[in-house]
Design a protein around this motif. Structure first.
Motif, PDB file in Angstrom:
ATOM      1  N   GLY A  51      36.539  37.088  41.459  1.00  0.00           N
ATOM      2  CA  GLY A  51      36.233  38.498  41.262  1.00  0.00           C
ATOM      3  C   GLY A  51      34.786  38.893  41.465  1.00  0.00           C
ATOM      4  N   ASN A  77      34.981  42.807  42.767  1.00  0.00           N
ATOM      5  CA  ASN A  77      34.578  44.174  42.471  1.00  0.00           C
ATOM      6  C   ASN A  77      33.094  44.277  42.136  1.00  0.00           C
ATOM      7  OD1 ASN A  77      34.884  42.805  40.086  1.00  0.00           O
ATOM      8  ND2 ASN A  77      36.161  44.313  39.082  1.00  0.00           N
ATOM      9  N   ASN A 116      28.181  47.214  41.407  1.00  0.00           N
ATOM     10  CA  ASN A 116      29.582  47.563  41.583  1.00  0.00           C
ATOM     11  C   ASN A 116      29.800  47.779  43.078  1.00  0.00           C
ATOM     12  OD1 ASN A 116      32.083  48.865  41.763  1.00  0.00           O
ATOM     13  ND2 ASN A 116      31.826  49.796  39.749  1.00  0.00           N
ATOM     14  N   GLN A 117      30.753  47.075  43.661  1.00  0.00           N
ATOM     15  CA  GLN A 117      30.961  47.171  45.105  1.00  0.00           C
ATOM     16  C   GLN A 117      31.665  48.459  45.520  1.00  0.00           C
ATOM     17  OE1 GLN A 117      30.581  43.018  47.122  1.00  0.00           O
ATOM     18  NE2 GLN A 117      32.683  43.395  46.588  1.00  0.00           N
ATOM     19  N   THR A 118      32.340  49.130  44.587  1.00  0.00           N
ATOM     20  CA  THR A 118      33.050  50.347  44.978  1.00  0.00           C
ATOM     21  C   THR A 118      32.110  51.536  45.110  1.00  0.00           C
ATOM     22  OG1 THR A 118      33.611  50.767  42.667  1.00  0.00           O
ATOM     23  CG2 THR A 118      35.251  49.620  44.008  1.00  0.00           C
ATOM     24  N   LYS A 168      31.751  42.173  35.323  1.00  0.00           N
ATOM     25  CA  LYS A 168      33.064  42.272  35.975  1.00  0.00           C
ATOM     26  C   LYS A 168      33.993  43.180  35.167  1.00  0.00           C
ATOM     27  CE  LYS A 168      34.852  38.293  36.788  1.00  0.00           C
ATOM     28  NZ  LYS A 168      35.218  36.884  37.000  1.00  0.00           N
ATOM     29  N   ILE A 227      35.733  47.157  36.262  1.00  0.00           N
ATOM     30  CA  ILE A 227      37.156  47.366  36.435  1.00  0.00           C
ATOM     31  C   ILE A 227      37.450  48.867  36.279  1.00  0.00           C
ATOM     32  CG2 ILE A 227      39.454  46.923  35.458  1.00  0.00           C
ATOM     33  CD1 ILE A 227      38.398  44.159  34.647  1.00  0.00           C
TER      34      ILE A 227
END
Length: 173
Positions: free
Chosen positions: A43, A73, A111-113, A166, A170
């Motif tokens: 993750g 993520n 945060n990759q989003t 992590k 989420i």
């Protein structure tokens, strides 16, 4: 005639055992190539290491976290620096007998989003090693081992930070 039949049976048996041995090899490779510049572990993705020390820390984190097909993520970007000192000297000669390696890891977890920074900070780990007065290679090897131990200590210190990041990344439903 009897000798040729035994020889033929031996060849057949040997060929069958080789074929069965090769057919039993179903273990996938430990390292599978990944596309892109980063690698992934449970993750989290890691930015490409720029130095050997960055690579040692990345490897220690992967050993701790394990590999996973879970979508990453968060991304960890880390820069590791080293400071070495001699902490004890031999009486009479003044030669160093104990060396100390201090690694400092400056890290950022994003945060990759959405690209927001979830965590950033600094962790420090130290490892000592014995120095020889006459064996240069042994000193280099001992210092390298101390770097590896310090990187493993850094990984242990970073693991809870990564796990918290992590869970923070989420998406809430």
């Amino acid at each position: 005639m009897l000798f040729e039949a035994k020889h033929l049976l031996t060849k057949i048996a040997l060929s069958a055992s080789v074929a069965l041995s090769l057919a039993a090899c179903t273990v996938p490779p430990l390292e599978t190539p990944r596309s892109g510049a980063s690698s992934q572990s449970a993750g989290i993705s890691f930015a490409s290491p720029e130095t050997r020390l960055d690579q040692k820390l990345r490897n220690a984190l992967i050993d701790l976290q394990g590999r996973s097909d879970e979508a990453a993520n968060v991304q960890l970007t880390v820069s590791v620096s080293k400071q070495g000192t001699d902490s004890a000297t031999e009486r009479g000669t003044g030669e160093a007998r104990i060396g100390k390696v201090t690694l400092t890891a400056n890290y950022t977890i994003t945060n990759q989003t959405d690209g927001t920074v979830i965590a950033q900070g600094k962790q420090i780990a130290t490892a000592s090693y014995d120095r020889s007065t006459s064996q240069v290679y042994a000193n280099d090897r001992a210092e390298d081992d101390a770097e590896t131990r310090a990187a493993q200590q850094l990984a242990l210190k970073l693991r809870p930070v990564i796990n918290k990041a992590k869970s923070a990344a989420i998406p809430k439903t």
